[in-house]
Design a protein around this motif. Structure first.
Motif, PDB file in Angstrom:
ATOM      1  N   PHE A 286      59.686  20.775  10.534  1.00 54.36           N
ATOM      2  CA  PHE A 286      59.491  19.831  11.620  1.00 54.36           C
ATOM      3  C   PHE A 286      58.957  20.506  12.871  1.00 54.36           C
ATOM      4  O   PHE A 286      59.144  20.024  13.984  1.00 54.36           O
ATOM      5  CB  PHE A 286      60.821  19.112  11.905  1.00 54.36           C
ATOM      6  N   ASP A 287      58.274  21.633  12.683  1.00 52.45           N
ATOM      7  CA  ASP A 287      57.575  22.295  13.784  1.00 52.45           C
ATOM      8  C   ASP A 287      56.268  21.554  14.042  1.00 52.45           C
ATOM      9  O   ASP A 287      55.589  21.130  13.100  1.00 52.45           O
ATOM     10  CB  ASP A 287      57.271  23.755  13.411  1.00 52.45           C
ATOM     11  N   PRO A 288      55.872  21.368  15.308  1.00 46.99           N
ATOM     12  CA  PRO A 288      54.603  20.689  15.585  1.00 46.99           C
ATOM     13  C   PRO A 288      53.384  21.332  14.929  1.00 46.99           C
ATOM     14  O   PRO A 288      52.360  20.664  14.757  1.00 46.99           O
ATOM     15  CB  PRO A 288      54.500  20.746  17.114  1.00 46.99           C
ATOM     16  N   VAL A 289      53.477  22.605  14.572  1.00 49.17           N
ATOM     17  CA  VAL A 289      52.352  23.246  13.884  1.00 49.17           C
ATOM     18  C   VAL A 289      52.069  22.565  12.547  1.00 49.17           C
ATOM     19  O   VAL A 289      50.912  22.492  12.107  1.00 49.17           O
ATOM     20  CB  VAL A 289      52.629  24.754  13.681  1.00 49.17           C
ATOM     21  N   VAL A 290      53.113  22.022  11.906  1.00 46.04           N
ATOM     22  CA  VAL A 290      52.926  21.457  10.559  1.00 46.04           C
ATOM     23  C   VAL A 290      53.402  20.016  10.418  1.00 46.04           C
ATOM     24  O   VAL A 290      53.229  19.419   9.362  1.00 46.04           O
ATOM     25  CB  VAL A 290      53.642  22.321   9.487  1.00 46.04           C
ATOM     26  N   TRP A 291      54.024  19.436  11.438  1.00 43.00           N
ATOM     27  CA  TRP A 291      54.664  18.135  11.229  1.00 43.00           C
ATOM     28  C   TRP A 291      53.659  17.013  10.970  1.00 43.00           C
ATOM     29  O   TRP A 291      53.985  16.030  10.313  1.00 43.00           O
ATOM     30  CB  TRP A 291      55.649  17.787  12.342  1.00 43.00           C
ATOM     31  N   PHE A 292      52.416  17.129  11.482  1.00 41.31           N
ATOM     32  CA  PHE A 292      51.394  16.138  11.162  1.00 41.31           C
ATOM     33  C   PHE A 292      50.539  16.733  10.045  1.00 41.31           C
ATOM     34  O   PHE A 292      49.707  17.600  10.278  1.00 41.31           O
ATOM     35  CB  PHE A 292      50.553  15.812  12.400  1.00 41.31           C
ATOM     36  N   ARG A 293      50.809  16.282   8.825  1.00 41.20           N
ATOM     37  CA  ARG A 293      50.239  16.941   7.658  1.00 41.20           C
ATOM     38  C   ARG A 293      48.713  16.976   7.659  1.00 41.20           C
ATOM     39  O   ARG A 293      48.122  17.994   7.256  1.00 41.20           O
ATOM     40  CB  ARG A 293      50.758  16.292   6.373  1.00 41.20           C
ATOM     41  N   PRO A 294      48.018  15.900   8.081  1.00 38.98           N
ATOM     42  CA  PRO A 294      46.543  15.993   8.115  1.00 38.98           C
ATOM     43  C   PRO A 294      46.037  17.120   9.016  1.00 38.98           C
ATOM     44  O   PRO A 294      45.039  17.770   8.701  1.00 38.98           O
ATOM     45  CB  PRO A 294      46.114  14.613   8.644  1.00 38.98           C
ATOM     46  N   ARG A 295      46.722  17.374  10.134  1.00 39.63           N
ATOM     47  CA  ARG A 295      46.305  18.462  11.030  1.00 39.63           C
ATOM     48  C   ARG A 295      46.534  19.814  10.371  1.00 39.63           C
ATOM     49  O   ARG A 295      45.690  20.714  10.467  1.00 39.63           O
ATOM     50  CB  ARG A 295      47.065  18.372  12.355  1.00 39.63           C
ATOM     51  N   ALA A 296      47.676  19.978   9.685  1.00 41.00           N
ATOM     52  CA  ALA A 296      47.963  21.242   8.999  1.00 41.00           C
ATOM     53  C   ALA A 296      46.902  21.537   7.946  1.00 41.00           C
ATOM     54  O   ALA A 296      46.474  22.683   7.781  1.00 41.00           O
ATOM     55  CB  ALA A 296      49.349  21.201   8.361  1.00 41.00           C
ATOM     56  N   GLU A 297      46.441  20.496   7.249  1.00 42.39           N
ATOM     57  CA  GLU A 297      45.401  20.696   6.243  1.00 42.39           C
ATOM     58  C   GLU A 297      44.067  21.014   6.898  1.00 42.39           C
ATOM     59  O   GLU A 297      43.322  21.886   6.429  1.00 42.39           O
ATOM     60  CB  GLU A 297      45.291  19.448   5.365  1.00 42.39           C
ATOM     61  N   ARG A 298      43.753  20.302   7.975  1.00 44.21           N
ATOM     62  CA  ARG A 298      42.465  20.498   8.638  1.00 44.21           C
ATOM     63  C   ARG A 298      42.384  21.863   9.320  1.00 44.21           C
ATOM     64  O   ARG A 298      41.371  22.561   9.259  1.00 44.21           O
ATOM     65  CB  ARG A 298      42.270  19.388   9.679  1.00 44.21           C
ATOM     66  N   MET A 299      43.468  22.267   9.969  1.00 45.13           N
ATOM     67  CA  MET A 299      43.440  23.484  10.769  1.00 45.13           C
ATOM     68  C   MET A 299      43.746  24.740   9.955  1.00 45.13           C
ATOM     69  O   MET A 299      43.182  25.804  10.205  1.00 45.13           O
ATOM     70  CB  MET A 299      44.422  23.363  11.940  1.00 45.13           C
ATOM     71  N   PHE A 300      44.641  24.605   8.953  1.00 49.28           N
ATOM     72  CA  PHE A 300      45.100  25.787   8.217  1.00 49.28           C
ATOM     73  C   PHE A 300      44.804  25.720   6.719  1.00 49.28           C
ATOM     74  O   PHE A 300      45.186  26.639   5.992  1.00 49.28           O
ATOM     75  CB  PHE A 300      46.612  25.964   8.409  1.00 49.28           C
ATOM     76  N   ASP A 301      44.178  24.638   6.254  1.00 50.60           N
ATOM     77  CA  ASP A 301      43.950  24.445   4.821  1.00 50.60           C
ATOM     78  C   ASP A 301      45.276  24.576   4.078  1.00 50.60           C
ATOM     79  O   ASP A 301      45.376  25.229   3.038  1.00 50.60           O
ATOM     80  CB  ASP A 301      42.930  25.456   4.293  1.00 50.60           C
ATOM     81  N   PHE A 302      46.299  23.929   4.613  1.00 53.24           N
ATOM     82  CA  PHE A 302      47.669  24.056   4.108  1.00 53.24           C
ATOM     83  C   PHE A 302      48.177  22.669   3.732  1.00 53.24           C
ATOM     84  O   PHE A 302      48.467  21.845   4.607  1.00 53.24           O
ATOM     85  CB  PHE A 302      48.549  24.687   5.194  1.00 53.24           C
ATOM     86  N   HIS A 303      48.247  22.399   2.449  1.00 50.16           N
ATOM     87  CA  HIS A 303      48.753  21.117   1.957  1.00 50.16           C
ATOM     88  C   HIS A 303      50.263  21.219   1.854  1.00 50.16           C
ATOM     89  O   HIS A 303      50.790  21.973   1.042  1.00 50.16           O
ATOM     90  CB  HIS A 303      48.148  20.786   0.588  1.00 50.16           C
ATOM     91  N   TYR A 304      50.967  20.465   2.680  1.00 53.17           N
ATOM     92  CA  TYR A 304      52.407  20.661   2.815  1.00 53.17           C
ATOM     93  C   TYR A 304      53.145  19.331   2.728  1.00 53.17           C
ATOM     94  O   TYR A 304      52.795  18.368   3.410  1.00 53.17           O
ATOM     95  CB  TYR A 304      52.704  21.337   4.152  1.00 53.17           C
TER      96      TYR A 304
END
Length: 405
Positions: A286-304
């Motif tokens: 639940f860290d803002p770095v990853v809590w919005f999954r589309p952003r995590a994928e777009r910014m880090f290529d991280f499907h979470y």
């Protein structure tokens, strides 16, 4: 003019805005200000298999510290309160008026649905009890024997009523007993500046501006999600902030819409673009770095996806996987559990992402040893599950706690 930003620059801008830096040590005076100011909202979650989620962002950014000191700051300073800001979250009391429109909308919805009328007598009883008794747990507010409603979300009418009052802004959390809120009347617990109201458009503009400061560079969806705003008023707020020069339009290399067109994005005018930024960290889900999954994928290529509610046999990575950040990239995920009786931190599974740095396992060992020591555990044990190779067991790092005052 639209600025051009590389994907690498966007990551550095975003992580710097989130408070990750190479000078992570907490200050002695008001040690939590830097992290909390950057985050603005500190999401709360009930899962405690490793540590309560709201403790993790400070640890991720600053290392080991005294969690009791953060509790005292959040509950006793008078500067923070709880509300539905992203999900349930701590927010600054001074910014609570920015959410009064949400409280009002919820009240209107509950009145129109008939729920407020259905619970009317209970609502009045709860208000009266809080006025006479002061801050109370739900069990202290119950009136006689409660009736069970089923095995899941077994809320009594008292619990339903007090949660409505919380959503409407009539009551606030005045502390917690374990994970149970202690409720109190808002006018008796908050200073006057926490009880006001900001006009709808002004509140949205302030919340979007704060989201932009916390994210650095972001799309409209990113900005709206930060405080869970609807896209239409968020879009209007972005347009006003762009017009005033607070938000700068940017085009980030590789950020594309579903139709393949460049994704519109904005950068806050105060955002820093550090030449180097290479933080290593374990993140809460639940860290803002990853809590919005589309952003995590777009910014880090991280499907979470968090797999707490996924049946065990269908889980891909584990029950409570913490993202592993190495050198500013999301390089893996580790399913953690604290064995408090056995005084060990259990890495129940450890996975590396494709393209993870070669030293990802070495960094993971350092972070896990620090995390174990922070939780008062003596060693780390890896189950052998996953493709991120760790030692089967290793000692916790003896790192002194910070900000113990």
């Amino acid at each position: 003019m639209v600025l051009s930003v590389s994907a690498s620059e966007a990551r550095r801008i975003g992580l710097a805005a989130q408070g990750f830096s190479n000078t992570a040590r907490l200050r002695k005076r008001r040690p939590f200000d830097r992290a909390l100011d950057r985050l603005h909202v500190l999401q709360i979650d009930s899962v405690n298999v490793f540590a309560r989620s709201h403790y993790l962002p400070v640890f991720s950014r600053h290392g080991a510290y005294d969690a009791a000191a953060l509790d005292r700051h959040l509950w006793c300073s008078g500067e923070f309160t709880e509300y539905w800001a992203h999900e349930a979250a701590f927010i600054p009391v001074r910014d609570r008026p920015l959410f009064q429109w949400r409280m009002r909308e919820r009240r209107v919805r509950d009145e129109r649905s008939g729920l407020a009328g259905e619970l009317g007598p209970v609502l009045e009883r709860v208000r009266a009890q809080l006025r006479s008794a002061g801050p109370s747990l739900v069990r202290d507010l119950e009136d006689g024997q409660r009736t069970r409603r089923g095995p899941w979300w077994d809320w009594s009418d008292t619990k339903r009523a007090v949660e409505l009052l919380f959503a409407w802004g009539d009551v606030v959390a005045a502390g917690r007993d374990g994970f149970q809120r202690r409720y109190a009347l808002a006018e008796e617990s908050l200073p006057e500046h926490g009880l006001g109201e900001v006009p709808y458009a002004d509140a949205h503009r302030s919340l979007i501006a704060q989201a932009a400061r916390s994210l650095g560079v972001a799309t409209l969806a990113d900005l709206a999600d930060y405080h869970r705003l609807k896209l239409t008023p968020a879009r209007a707020a972005v347009a006003e902030l762009e017009s005033s020069g607070e938000l700068l339009p940017v085009e980030v290399a590789g950020w594309r819409t579903a139709a393949g067109k460049p994704e519109r994005a904005w950068m806050h005018r105060d955002a820093a673009t550090p030449a180097r930024l290479a933080p290593d960290a374990l993140l809460t889900p639940f860290d803002p770095v990853v809590w919005f999954r589309p952003r995590a994928e777009r910014m880090f290529d991280f499907h979470y996806r968090i797999e707490i509610y996924t049946p065990k046999e269908q889980r891909q990575f584990g029950y409570y996987c913490l993202p592993l950040m190495v050198g500013g990239r999301l390089a893996g995920r580790i399913d953690l559990k604290s064995d408090r009786t056995g005084r060990a931190l259990l890495a129940q599974a450890a996975w590396r992402e494709q393209g993870a740095p070669q030293h990802a396992a070495e960094i993971a060992c350092v972070l896990l040893a620090q995390a174990a020591a922070w939780q008062g555990l003596e060693e780390v044990r890896w189950s052998g599950v996953g493709n991120l190779e760790l030692p089967n067991r290793f000692a916790a790092a003896q790192e002194p706690l910070r900000a113990a005052q």
